[in-house]
Design a protein around this motif. Structure first.
Motif, PDB file in Angstrom:
ATOM      1  N   ASP A  32       0.128  10.752   8.770  1.00  0.00           N
ATOM      2  CA  ASP A  32       0.299  10.136   7.452  1.00  0.00           C
ATOM      3  C   ASP A  32      -0.898   9.283   7.022  1.00  0.00           C
ATOM      4  OD1 ASP A  32       0.605   8.204   9.349  1.00  0.00           O
ATOM      5  OD2 ASP A  32       2.457   7.360   8.558  1.00  0.00           O
ATOM      6  N   LEU A  33      -2.034   9.431   7.695  1.00  0.00           N
ATOM      7  CA  LEU A  33      -3.209   8.622   7.341  1.00  0.00           C
ATOM      8  C   LEU A  33      -4.241   9.466   6.587  1.00  0.00           C
ATOM      9  CD1 LEU A  33      -4.658   5.842   7.644  1.00  0.00           C
ATOM     10  CD2 LEU A  33      -5.694   6.738   9.742  1.00  0.00           C
ATOM     11  N   LEU A  34      -4.728   8.951   5.469  1.00  0.00           N
ATOM     12  CA  LEU A  34      -5.723   9.667   4.661  1.00  0.00           C
ATOM     13  C   LEU A  34      -6.874  10.171   5.544  1.00  0.00           C
ATOM     14  CD1 LEU A  34      -7.034   8.606   1.228  1.00  0.00           C
ATOM     15  CD2 LEU A  34      -8.678   9.037   3.047  1.00  0.00           C
ATOM     16  N   THR A  35      -7.216  11.453   5.375  1.00  0.00           N
ATOM     17  CA  THR A  35      -8.253  12.073   6.215  1.00  0.00           C
ATOM     18  C   THR A  35      -9.594  12.066   5.482  1.00  0.00           C
ATOM     19  OG1 THR A  35      -6.529  13.567   6.944  1.00  0.00           O
ATOM     20  CG2 THR A  35      -8.752  14.146   7.575  1.00  0.00           C
ATOM     21  N   PRO A  36     -10.652  11.568   6.115  1.00  0.00           N
ATOM     22  CA  PRO A  36     -11.967  11.591   5.440  1.00  0.00           C
ATOM     23  C   PRO A  36     -12.576  12.990   5.467  1.00  0.00           C
ATOM     24  CG  PRO A  36     -12.118  10.524   7.593  1.00  0.00           C
ATOM     25  CD  PRO A  36     -10.688  10.924   7.419  1.00  0.00           C
ATOM     26  N   ASP A  37     -13.628  13.190   4.661  1.00  0.00           N
ATOM     27  CA  ASP A  37     -14.303  14.498   4.651  1.00  0.00           C
ATOM     28  C   ASP A  37     -15.289  14.609   5.806  1.00  0.00           C
ATOM     29  OD1 ASP A  37     -13.535  15.765   1.930  1.00  0.00           O
ATOM     30  OD2 ASP A  37     -13.888  13.640   1.536  1.00  0.00           O
ATOM     31  N   LEU A  38     -15.856  13.464   6.190  1.00  0.00           N
ATOM     32  CA  LEU A  38     -16.870  13.493   7.250  1.00  0.00           C
ATOM     33  C   LEU A  38     -16.806  12.189   8.051  1.00  0.00           C
ATOM     34  CD1 LEU A  38     -19.492  14.724   8.531  1.00  0.00           C
ATOM     35  CD2 LEU A  38     -20.775  13.593   6.705  1.00  0.00           C
ATOM     36  N   CYS A  50       0.836  -1.204   0.000  1.00  0.00           N
ATOM     37  CA  CYS A  50       0.000   0.000   0.000  1.00  0.00           C
ATOM     38  C   CYS A  50       0.870   1.254   0.000  1.00  0.00           C
ATOM     39  CB  CYS A  50      -1.014  -0.016   1.143  1.00  0.00           C
ATOM     40  SG  CYS A  50      -0.380   0.422   2.719  1.00  0.00           S
ATOM     41  N   LEU A  51       0.392   2.246  -0.683  1.00  0.00           N
ATOM     42  CA  LEU A  51       1.147   3.504  -0.750  1.00  0.00           C
ATOM     43  C   LEU A  51       1.050   4.150   0.623  1.00  0.00           C
ATOM     44  CD1 LEU A  51      -0.711   4.684  -3.940  1.00  0.00           C
ATOM     45  CD2 LEU A  51       1.639   3.822  -3.892  1.00  0.00           C
ATOM     46  N   LYS A  52       2.183   4.579   1.158  1.00  0.00           N
ATOM     47  CA  LYS A  52       2.139   5.120   2.519  1.00  0.00           C
ATOM     48  C   LYS A  52       1.341   6.415   2.587  1.00  0.00           C
ATOM     49  CE  LYS A  52       6.242   2.705   3.606  1.00  0.00           C
ATOM     50  NZ  LYS A  52       7.680   2.790   3.665  1.00  0.00           N
ATOM     51  N   ASN A  53       1.509   7.275   1.574  1.00  0.00           N
ATOM     52  CA  ASN A  53       0.749   8.526   1.616  1.00  0.00           C
ATOM     53  C   ASN A  53      -0.345   8.500   0.558  1.00  0.00           C
ATOM     54  OD1 ASN A  53       2.056   9.952   3.724  1.00  0.00           O
ATOM     55  ND2 ASN A  53       3.844  10.000   2.385  1.00  0.00           N
ATOM     56  N   SER A  54      -1.384   7.716   0.827  1.00  0.00           N
ATOM     57  CA  SER A  54      -2.470   7.614  -0.142  1.00  0.00           C
ATOM     58  C   SER A  54      -3.175   8.964  -0.222  1.00  0.00           C
ATOM     59  CB  SER A  54      -3.472   6.564   0.322  1.00  0.00           C
ATOM     60  OG  SER A  54      -2.793   5.426   0.750  1.00  0.00           O
ATOM     61  N   THR A  55      -3.334   9.454  -1.433  1.00  0.00           N
ATOM     62  CA  THR A  55      -3.991  10.752  -1.587  1.00  0.00           C
ATOM     63  C   THR A  55      -5.431  10.538  -2.021  1.00  0.00           C
ATOM     64  OG1 THR A  55      -1.866  11.474  -2.378  1.00  0.00           O
ATOM     65  CG2 THR A  55      -3.658  13.049  -2.597  1.00  0.00           C
ATOM     66  N   ASP A 108      -7.235   1.633  -0.551  1.00  0.00           N
ATOM     67  CA  ASP A 108      -8.476   1.374  -1.291  1.00  0.00           C
ATOM     68  C   ASP A 108      -9.325   2.642  -1.359  1.00  0.00           C
ATOM     69  OD1 ASP A 108      -7.575  -1.221  -1.313  1.00  0.00           O
ATOM     70  OD2 ASP A 108      -8.818  -1.875   0.382  1.00  0.00           O
ATOM     71  N   ILE A 109      -9.364   3.378  -0.252  1.00  0.00           N
ATOM     72  CA  ILE A 109     -10.168   4.620  -0.218  1.00  0.00           C
ATOM     73  C   ILE A 109      -9.627   5.605  -1.255  1.00  0.00           C
ATOM     74  CG2 ILE A 109     -10.848   6.608   1.205  1.00  0.00           C
ATOM     75  CD1 ILE A 109     -10.630   4.764   3.690  1.00  0.00           C
ATOM     76  N   ALA A 110      -8.305   5.729  -1.303  1.00  0.00           N
ATOM     77  CA  ALA A 110      -7.682   6.677  -2.247  1.00  0.00           C
ATOM     78  C   ALA A 110      -8.061   6.297  -3.678  1.00  0.00           C
ATOM     79  CB  ALA A 110      -6.169   6.657  -2.072  1.00  0.00           C
ATOM     80  N   ARG A 111      -7.955   5.010  -3.974  1.00  0.00           N
ATOM     81  CA  ARG A 111      -8.239   4.546  -5.335  1.00  0.00           C
ATOM     82  C   ARG A 111      -9.718   4.783  -5.689  1.00  0.00           C
ATOM     83  NH1 ARG A 111      -7.070  -0.417  -4.491  1.00  0.00           N
ATOM     84  NH2 ARG A 111      -9.250  -1.006  -4.311  1.00  0.00           N
ATOM     85  N   GLU A 112     -10.606   4.355  -4.776  1.00  0.00           N
ATOM     86  CA  GLU A 112     -12.048   4.435  -5.072  1.00  0.00           C
ATOM     87  C   GLU A 112     -12.550   5.871  -5.100  1.00  0.00           C
ATOM     88  OE1 GLU A 112     -13.951   1.954  -6.085  1.00  0.00           O
ATOM     89  OE2 GLU A 112     -12.174   0.660  -5.964  1.00  0.00           O
ATOM     90  N   PRO A 142     -16.105  12.629  -2.237  1.00  0.00           N
ATOM     91  CA  PRO A 142     -16.037  12.657  -0.760  1.00  0.00           C
ATOM     92  C   PRO A 142     -15.874  11.274  -0.125  1.00  0.00           C
ATOM     93  CG  PRO A 142     -18.265  13.117  -1.497  1.00  0.00           C
ATOM     94  CD  PRO A 142     -17.416  13.030  -2.736  1.00  0.00           C
ATOM     95  N   VAL A 143     -15.238  11.278   1.026  1.00  0.00           N
ATOM     96  CA  VAL A 143     -15.040  10.050   1.805  1.00  0.00           C
ATOM     97  C   VAL A 143     -15.786  10.230   3.137  1.00  0.00           C
ATOM     98  CG1 VAL A 143     -13.334   8.585   2.969  1.00  0.00           C
ATOM     99  CG2 VAL A 143     -12.793   9.617   0.743  1.00  0.00           C
TER     100      VAL A 143
END
Ligand SMILES: Nc1ncnc2c1ncn2[C@@H]1O[C@H](COP(=O)(O)OP(=O)(O)O)[C@@H](O)[C@H]1O
Ligand SMILES: Nc1ccn([C@H]2C[C@H](O)[C@@H](COP(=O)(O)OP(=O)(O)O)O2)c(=O)n1
Length: 432
Positions: free
Chosen positions: A349-355, A227-232, A301-305, A237-238
């Motif tokens: 370093d963890l992807l931040t959700p919108d809500l 997994c990419l460490k810094n998933s963008t 997975d979140i970054a990709r989707e 929206p997430v």
């Protein structure tokens, strides 16, 4: 309880323990997680007799015979696993006359200085108890102390037992004095990097250290490596849905997926399911590192989707941190770290959700839902009763996590009402 755990690494040093290395530790013996522990320290000098102190110590040390025991090793993985093994052995092998208490030793205000062990009161002064404990010391994995009083019963000493050849003898004695209650519950010292991990590397390192004793770690690490460490995050929206068991997460996330035509993901991700039970059986250090890595794998997975559609996530970082903090912190709700504590921060370093939406339900409604799910009434009620304090602590920890903080929704109303309230929130927060 020995005070030297993380200072002494070999037998020679153990036998010649240097008092100054461990005299600054404070011990906390916990009779009941809802009451304050009894705090004590060691002293090389004879302390002045004190009536209040001797009453407190009588409660602790004079119930027949008293012992303390803990695992000795500098290796954090081995120490955590030995503690769990020791607990299992003591629970199954100690005579019924014994009372088993949690005993922790720590340096006040020093993070990760906490060492967990047990305090044993043997009301009947059973030879079986002493033999069993001495056998444990023979393995050189554990450190054993006994407690003796002065002739007039006003002062107490801790005797450190050691294995010399085949004999187990007491090698050093120190006086016991009352220690001040620390400002914070000592369990707070062992949260950061012991049960909550604030970077991919910190969680990854724990599983790397487990490769020998838990072979499944290698497979989890391989997935983490991919997994990419810094998933963008993508442009969609997430939305994360959090909450205790049976608050309606599955129901709501499925409805949201349909309505928003989004992707539904969960943490831990499906690719880790086969190892979940394996890691759930491990001590908190290892178990929580597994869940932490699960979030990073889900983040990929979140970054990709999220580049393709809105993403709904069933549990994420809030669950990982809230359950870990609530389990680790002993005592009442008030023992939780205060709202502004750094333990509630989001990992950099963890992807931040919108809500992040936190579903809460009234205890009676939750009980009704569990019943409808088919959980047997008496068992479920007993579980609710026993876990009420724990549930409150998890929910309070959820509410305190920041950047992003969760939006709390009362999920007790009907499924349709909960769904429309969350859809309104999504419109407001995510421009949908
Ligand atoms: N708003 C609601 N009102 C009544 N029952 C609900 C509601 N949301 C969920 N349920 C029911 O409660 C139970 C638990 O819901 P579920 O979505 O499985 O929770 P979780 O995923 O949080 O454990 C299920 O039987 C579900 O049908
Ligand atoms: N992202 C996550 C998800 C769950 N956890 C941990 C926290 C708790 O110990 C359990 C809760 O899992 P539980 O089986 O009750 O939850 P579900 O039924 O999967 O909703 O898992 C976590 O640490 N991080």
């Amino acid at each position: 309880m020995s005070i030297r755990l993380n200072c002494l690494s070999n037998m020679a040093r153990r036998l010649n323990c240097n008092f100054s290395q461990w005299s600054s530790r404070v011990f906390a013996a916990e009779f009941d997680s809802r009451c304050d522990p009894v705090y004590f320290a060691l002293s090389a000098q004879t302390p002045a007799a004190d009536e209040k102190q001797s009453l407190l110590f009588q409660k602790l040390f004079s119930q027949g015979k008293a012992y303390s025991i803990h695992a000795i090793t500098d290796d954090r993985i081995q120490r955590a696993r030995s503690y769990s093994d020791l607990q299992d052995k003591l629970v199954s092998a100690l005579p019924k006359s014994c009372n088993l208490l949690q005993l922790i030793a720590f340096h006040p205000n020093v993070n990760n200085s906490l060492v967990k062990g047990f305090f044993i009161q043997d009301a009947l002064n059973n030879a079986e108890t002493e033999n069993m404990l001495k056998d444990l010391v023979k393995s050189e994995e554990f450190h054993l102390c006994t407690y003796v009083s002065s002739e007039d019963g006003t002062l107490w000493q801790q005797c450190v037992w050691s294995q010399r050849g085949k004999e187990c003898t007491d090698v050093t004695k120190h006086y016991i004095t009352v220690a001040a209650k620390p400002e914070y519950h000592p369990s707070l010292l062992n949260i950061i990097n012991t049960v909550v991990f604030y970077s991919f590397e910190d969680a990854y390192r724990v599983l790397q250290e487990c490769k020998e004793c838990i072979p499944e770690s290698k497979e989890v690490l391989e997935l983490a490596d991919q997994c990419l460490k810094n998933s963008t995050k993508g442009r969609f929206p997430v939305i994360v849905i959090e909450g205790l068991d049976a608050t309606g997460k599955t129901t709501l996330t499925q409805s949201l997926q349909e309505i928003l035509r989004g992707a539904l993901l969960r943490s831990p991700p499906g690719c880790l399911s086969q190892w979940r039970a394996r890691f759930d059986a491990e001590p908190p250090l290892i178990r929580r590192a597994f869940y932490a890595l699960g979030n990073y794998i889900s983040a990929c997975d979140i970054a990709r989707e999220s580049a393709k559609s809105p993403v709904i996530v069933d549990r994420y970082w809030h669950s990982t941190a809230a359950y870990a903090i609530a389990t680790e912190v002993g005592g009442a709700l008030e023992s939780l770290p205060s709202s502004h504590s750094e333990v509630y921060r989001w990992p950099r370093d963890l992807l931040t959700p919108d809500l992040v939406v936190l579903l809460t339900v009234r205890p009676e409604e939750r009980a009704r839902r569990l019943r409808a799910r088919g959980v047997e009434k008496t068992r479920e009620e007993a579980e609710l009763e026993a876990n009420n304090l724990f549930r409150q602590k998890v929910e309070e920890a959820y509410r305190r996590i920041q950047d992003p903080a969760c939006v709390v929704i009362d999920a007790s109303p009907s499924k349709e009402e909960v769904l429309s309230e969350v859809l309104l929130l999504i419109q407001k927060h995510c421009n949908l």
